[in-house]
Design a protein around this motif. Structure first.
Motif, PDB file in Angstrom:
ATOM      1  N   LEU A   1      -5.477  -8.917  14.866  1.00 19.68           N
ATOM      2  CA  LEU A   1      -6.144 -10.132  13.937  1.00 19.68           C
ATOM      3  C   LEU A   1      -6.576  -9.260  12.217  1.00 19.68           C
ATOM      4  CD1 LEU A   1      -8.661 -11.432  15.942  1.00 19.68           C
ATOM      5  CD2 LEU A   1      -6.013 -12.700  15.291  1.00 19.68           C
ATOM      6  N   SER A   2      -6.359  -9.715  11.246  1.00 13.60           N
ATOM      7  CA  SER A   2      -6.682  -9.253  10.739  1.00 13.60           C
ATOM      8  C   SER A   2      -7.347  -9.919   9.135  1.00 13.60           C
ATOM      9  CB  SER A   2      -5.373  -7.991   9.528  1.00 13.60           C
ATOM     10  OG  SER A   2      -4.497  -9.084   9.370  1.00 13.60           O
ATOM     11  N   THR A   3      -7.423  -9.574   8.406  1.00  9.41           N
ATOM     12  CA  THR A   3      -8.612 -10.038   7.470  1.00  9.41           C
ATOM     13  C   THR A   3      -8.766  -9.255   6.015  1.00  9.41           C
ATOM     14  OG1 THR A   3      -9.925 -11.851   6.191  1.00  9.41           O
ATOM     15  CG2 THR A   3     -10.941  -9.968   7.978  1.00  9.41           C
ATOM     16  N   SER A   4      -8.618 -10.342   4.679  1.00  8.80           N
ATOM     17  CA  SER A   4      -8.624  -8.794   3.766  1.00  8.80           C
ATOM     18  C   SER A   4      -9.957 -10.230   2.489  1.00  8.80           C
ATOM     19  CB  SER A   4      -8.482  -8.507   3.044  1.00  8.80           C
ATOM     20  OG  SER A   4      -7.079  -8.449   2.682  1.00  8.80           O
ATOM     21  N   ASN A   5     -10.401  -9.433   1.237  1.00 13.02           N
ATOM     22  CA  ASN A   5     -10.307 -10.341   0.692  1.00 13.02           C
ATOM     23  C   ASN A   5      -8.948 -11.148  -0.155  1.00 13.02           C
ATOM     24  OD1 ASN A   5     -12.801 -11.907   0.612  1.00 13.02           O
ATOM     25  ND2 ASN A   5     -13.704 -10.231  -0.038  1.00 13.02           N
ATOM     26  N   GLY A   6      -7.954 -10.287  -0.290  1.00 11.47           N
ATOM     27  CA  GLY A   6      -6.809 -10.614  -1.088  1.00 11.47           C
ATOM     28  C   GLY A   6      -6.129 -11.947  -0.295  1.00 11.47           C
ATOM     29  N   ALA A   7      -4.456 -11.825  -1.190  1.00  6.17           N
ATOM     30  CA  ALA A   7      -3.821 -13.616  -1.228  1.00  6.17           C
ATOM     31  C   ALA A   7      -3.503 -13.070   0.389  1.00  6.17           C
ATOM     32  CB  ALA A   7      -3.198 -13.436  -1.952  1.00  6.17           C
ATOM     33  N   ARG A   8      -3.260 -11.382   0.801  1.00  8.10           N
ATOM     34  CA  ARG A   8      -1.821 -11.096   2.105  1.00  8.10           C
ATOM     35  C   ARG A   8      -3.032 -10.676   3.230  1.00  8.10           C
ATOM     36  NH1 ARG A   8       2.684 -10.157   1.706  1.00  8.10           N
ATOM     37  NH2 ARG A   8       2.574  -8.059   3.155  1.00  8.10           N
ATOM     38  N   GLY A   9      -4.935 -10.876   3.047  1.00  6.49           N
ATOM     39  CA  GLY A   9      -5.286 -10.927   3.867  1.00  6.49           C
ATOM     40  C   GLY A   9      -4.436  -9.505   4.969  1.00  6.49           C
ATOM     41  N   ALA A  10      -4.700  -8.013   4.794  1.00  3.23           N
ATOM     42  CA  ALA A  10      -4.238  -6.868   5.324  1.00  3.23           C
ATOM     43  C   ALA A  10      -3.139  -6.892   5.996  1.00  3.23           C
ATOM     44  CB  ALA A  10      -5.391  -6.822   5.620  1.00  3.23           C
ATOM     45  N   MET A  11      -1.959  -8.349   5.313  1.00  4.53           N
ATOM     46  CA  MET A  11      -0.767  -7.789   6.318  1.00  4.53           C
ATOM     47  C   MET A  11      -0.092  -7.236   6.345  1.00  4.53           C
ATOM     48  SD  MET A  11       0.479 -12.573   5.696  1.00  4.53           S
ATOM     49  CE  MET A  11       1.811 -11.918   6.295  1.00  4.53           C
ATOM     50  N   THR A  12      -0.265  -5.749   5.503  1.00  2.57           N
ATOM     51  CA  THR A  12       0.641  -4.850   4.728  1.00  2.57           C
ATOM     52  C   THR A  12      -0.209  -3.535   5.650  1.00  2.57           C
ATOM     53  OG1 THR A  12       1.056  -4.881   2.903  1.00  2.57           O
ATOM     54  CG2 THR A  12       1.181  -2.127   3.437  1.00  2.57           C
ATOM     55  N   ASN A  13      -1.465  -3.502   6.385  1.00  2.00           N
ATOM     56  CA  ASN A  13      -1.777  -2.894   7.592  1.00  2.00           C
ATOM     57  C   ASN A  13      -2.088  -3.436   9.099  1.00  2.00           C
ATOM     58  OD1 ASN A  13      -2.769  -1.221   5.743  1.00  2.00           O
ATOM     59  ND2 ASN A  13      -4.721  -2.578   5.470  1.00  2.00           N
ATOM     60  N   LEU A  14      -1.758  -4.573   9.298  1.00  2.00           N
ATOM     61  CA  LEU A  14      -0.962  -5.756   9.868  1.00  2.00           C
ATOM     62  C   LEU A  14      -0.006  -5.091  10.586  1.00  2.00           C
ATOM     63  CD1 LEU A  14      -2.244  -8.042  12.099  1.00  2.00           C
ATOM     64  CD2 LEU A  14      -1.025  -9.431  10.656  1.00  2.00           C
ATOM     65  N   ALA A  15       1.152  -5.348   9.866  1.00  2.00           N
ATOM     66  CA  ALA A  15       1.984  -4.605   9.996  1.00  2.00           C
ATOM     67  C   ALA A  15       2.644  -3.438  10.675  1.00  2.00           C
ATOM     68  CB  ALA A  15       3.481  -4.450   8.910  1.00  2.00           C
ATOM     69  N   ASN A  16       1.390  -2.700   9.654  1.00  2.00           N
ATOM     70  CA  ASN A  16       1.459  -0.729   9.944  1.00  2.00           C
ATOM     71  C   ASN A  16       1.165  -0.683  11.379  1.00  2.00           C
ATOM     72  OD1 ASN A  16       3.072  -0.216   7.760  1.00  2.00           O
ATOM     73  ND2 ASN A  16       0.632  -0.013   7.124  1.00  2.00           N
ATOM     74  N   VAL A  17       0.421  -1.614  12.018  1.00  2.00           N
ATOM     75  CA  VAL A  17      -0.609  -1.332  13.098  1.00  2.00           C
ATOM     76  C   VAL A  17       1.213  -1.788  14.351  1.00  2.00           C
ATOM     77  CG1 VAL A  17      -2.383  -2.103  14.590  1.00  2.00           C
ATOM     78  CG2 VAL A  17      -2.385  -1.174  12.368  1.00  2.00           C
ATOM     79  N   GLU A  18       1.336  -2.988  13.732  1.00  2.00           N
ATOM     80  CA  GLU A  18       1.493  -3.942  14.886  1.00  2.00           C
ATOM     81  C   GLU A  18       2.919  -2.565  15.222  1.00  2.00           C
ATOM     82  OE1 GLU A  18       4.684  -8.136  15.459  1.00  2.00           O
ATOM     83  OE2 GLU A  18       3.430  -7.244  13.593  1.00  2.00           O
ATOM     84  N   SER A  19       3.519  -2.181  14.474  1.00  2.00           N
ATOM     85  CA  SER A  19       4.408  -1.422  14.350  1.00  2.00           C
ATOM     86  C   SER A  19       4.025  -0.110  15.581  1.00  2.00           C
ATOM     87  CB  SER A  19       5.627  -0.431  12.862  1.00  2.00           C
ATOM     88  OG  SER A  19       4.612   0.137  12.510  1.00  2.00           O
ATOM     89  N   LEU A  20       3.129   0.025  15.128  1.00  2.00           N
ATOM     90  CA  LEU A  20       2.397   1.886  15.829  1.00  2.00           C
ATOM     91  C   LEU A  20       2.100   1.443  17.403  1.00  2.00           C
ATOM     92  CD1 LEU A  20       0.253   3.383  13.794  1.00  2.00           C
ATOM     93  CD2 LEU A  20       2.721   3.904  14.192  1.00  2.00           C
ATOM     94  N   MET A  21       1.661  -0.346  17.754  1.00  2.00           N
ATOM     95  CA  MET A  21       1.028  -0.574  19.152  1.00  2.00           C
ATOM     96  C   MET A  21       2.598   0.001  20.311  1.00  2.00           C
ATOM     97  SD  MET A  21      -1.929  -0.977  18.957  1.00  2.00           S
ATOM     98  CE  MET A  21      -2.116  -1.545  20.831  1.00  2.00           C
ATOM     99  N   PRO A  22       3.204  -0.609  20.504  1.00  2.00           N
ATOM    100  CA  PRO A  22       4.037  -0.030  21.072  1.00  2.00           C
ATOM    101  C   PRO A  22       4.104   1.531  21.859  1.00  2.00           C
ATOM    102  CG  PRO A  22       5.812  -1.779  20.000  1.00  2.00           C
ATOM    103  CD  PRO A  22       4.596  -1.213  19.454  1.00  2.00           C
ATOM    104  N   ARG A  23       3.849   2.286  21.055  1.00  2.00           N
ATOM    105  CA  ARG A  23       3.822   4.403  21.444  1.00  2.00           C
ATOM    106  C   ARG A  23       2.170   4.005  21.771  1.00  2.00           C
ATOM    107  NH1 ARG A  23       5.140   6.838  15.783  1.00  2.00           N
ATOM    108  NH2 ARG A  23       7.057   5.259  15.077  1.00  2.00           N
ATOM    109  N   TRP A  24       1.132   3.137  21.801  1.00  2.00           N
ATOM    110  CA  TRP A  24       0.033   3.529  22.166  1.00  2.00           C
ATOM    111  C   TRP A  24       0.072   2.521  23.750  1.00  2.00           C
ATOM    112  CZ3 TRP A  24      -1.874   2.438  17.262  1.00  2.00           C
ATOM    113  CH2 TRP A  24      -1.808   3.436  16.378  1.00  2.00           C
ATOM    114  N   GLY A  25       0.986   2.056  23.650  1.00  2.00           N
ATOM    115  CA  GLY A  25       1.350   1.052  25.082  1.00  2.00           C
ATOM    116  C   GLY A  25       0.929  -0.372  24.788  1.00  2.00           C
ATOM    117  N   GLY A  26       0.779  -0.861  23.494  1.00  2.00           N
ATOM    118  CA  GLY A  26       0.616  -2.271  23.478  1.00  2.00           C
ATOM    119  C   GLY A  26       1.603  -2.932  23.503  1.00  2.00           C
TER     120      GLY A  26
END
Length: 72
Positions: free
Chosen positions: A5-30
Protein backbone atom coordinates in the motif's frame (compact mmCIF):
# COMPACT_ATOMS: atom_id res chain seq x y z
CA UNK A 1 2.22 -13.09 0.49
CA UNK A 2 2.40 -9.29 0.59
CA UNK A 3 -0.13 -6.57 -0.19
CA UNK A 4 1.72 -3.30 -0.77
CA UNK A 5 0.00 0.00 0.00
CA UNK A 6 1.14 3.54 -0.66
CA UNK A 7 -0.18 7.06 -0.49
CA UNK A 8 0.91 10.65 -0.97
CA UNK A 9 -0.65 14.03 -1.54
CA UNK A 10 0.36 13.87 -5.18
CA UNK A 11 -1.67 12.64 -8.13
CA UNK A 12 0.36 9.41 -8.40
CA UNK A 13 0.09 8.37 -4.77
CA UNK A 14 3.74 7.34 -4.40
CA UNK A 15 3.39 4.84 -7.24
CA UNK A 16 7.08 5.17 -8.17
CA UNK A 17 8.12 4.11 -4.67
CA UNK A 18 5.48 1.39 -4.68
CA UNK A 19 6.90 -0.03 -7.91
CA UNK A 20 10.43 0.06 -6.49
CA UNK A 21 9.43 -1.84 -3.36
CA UNK A 22 7.39 -4.29 -5.43
CA UNK A 23 10.47 -5.12 -7.50
CA UNK A 24 12.51 -5.71 -4.33
CA UNK A 25 10.05 -7.90 -2.44
CA UNK A 26 11.05 -11.19 -4.14
CA UNK A 27 14.64 -10.60 -2.99
CA UNK A 28 13.37 -10.51 0.58
CA UNK A 29 11.17 -13.59 0.16
CA UNK A 30 7.92 -11.71 -0.36
CA UNK A 31 5.37 -12.67 -2.95
CA UNK A 32 3.45 -9.56 -3.98
CA UNK A 33 -0.18 -10.52 -4.45
CA UNK A 34 -1.45 -6.99 -4.98
CA UNK A 35 -0.80 -3.28 -4.74
CA UNK A 36 -2.95 -0.26 -3.93
CA UNK A 37 -2.12 3.42 -4.07
CA UNK A 38 -4.27 6.15 -2.51
CA UNK A 39 -3.64 9.27 -4.56
CA UNK A 40 -4.26 12.82 -3.35
CA UNK A 41 -4.26 11.73 0.28
CA UNK A 42 -5.40 15.03 1.77
CA UNK A 43 -8.44 15.06 -0.53
CA UNK A 44 -9.41 11.44 0.10
CA UNK A 45 -8.79 11.08 3.84
CA UNK A 46 -10.41 12.76 6.81
CA UNK A 47 -8.25 13.48 9.84
CA UNK A 48 -11.43 13.99 11.85
CA UNK A 49 -12.86 10.54 11.21
CA UNK A 50 -9.54 8.80 10.60
CA UNK A 51 -10.96 7.23 7.47
CA UNK A 52 -10.83 7.36 3.70
CA UNK A 53 -13.79 9.48 2.57
CA UNK A 54 -13.82 8.72 -1.16
CA UNK A 55 -16.30 5.86 -1.64
CA UNK A 56 -14.63 4.66 -4.85
CA UNK A 57 -11.28 4.39 -3.09
CA UNK A 58 -12.90 2.58 -0.16
CA UNK A 59 -14.26 -0.04 -2.54
CA UNK A 60 -10.90 -0.40 -4.29
CA UNK A 61 -9.03 -1.03 -1.07
CA UNK A 62 -11.72 -3.41 0.23
CA UNK A 63 -11.37 -5.44 -2.96
CA UNK A 64 -7.58 -5.52 -2.68
CA UNK A 65 -7.75 -6.64 0.96
CA UNK A 66 -10.30 -9.35 0.15
CA UNK A 67 -8.10 -10.61 -2.69
CA UNK A 68 -5.12 -10.62 -0.34
CA UNK A 69 -7.02 -12.54 2.32
CA UNK A 70 -7.75 -15.18 -0.29
CA UNK A 71 -4.00 -15.57 -0.86
CA UNK A 72 -3.04 -16.18 2.78
Amino acid sequence: PVLLLSTSNGARGAMTNLANVESLMPRWGGIVTGTYSLRSFSENYSNESGMIVNSEEIEKIKTKVQEFEGEI
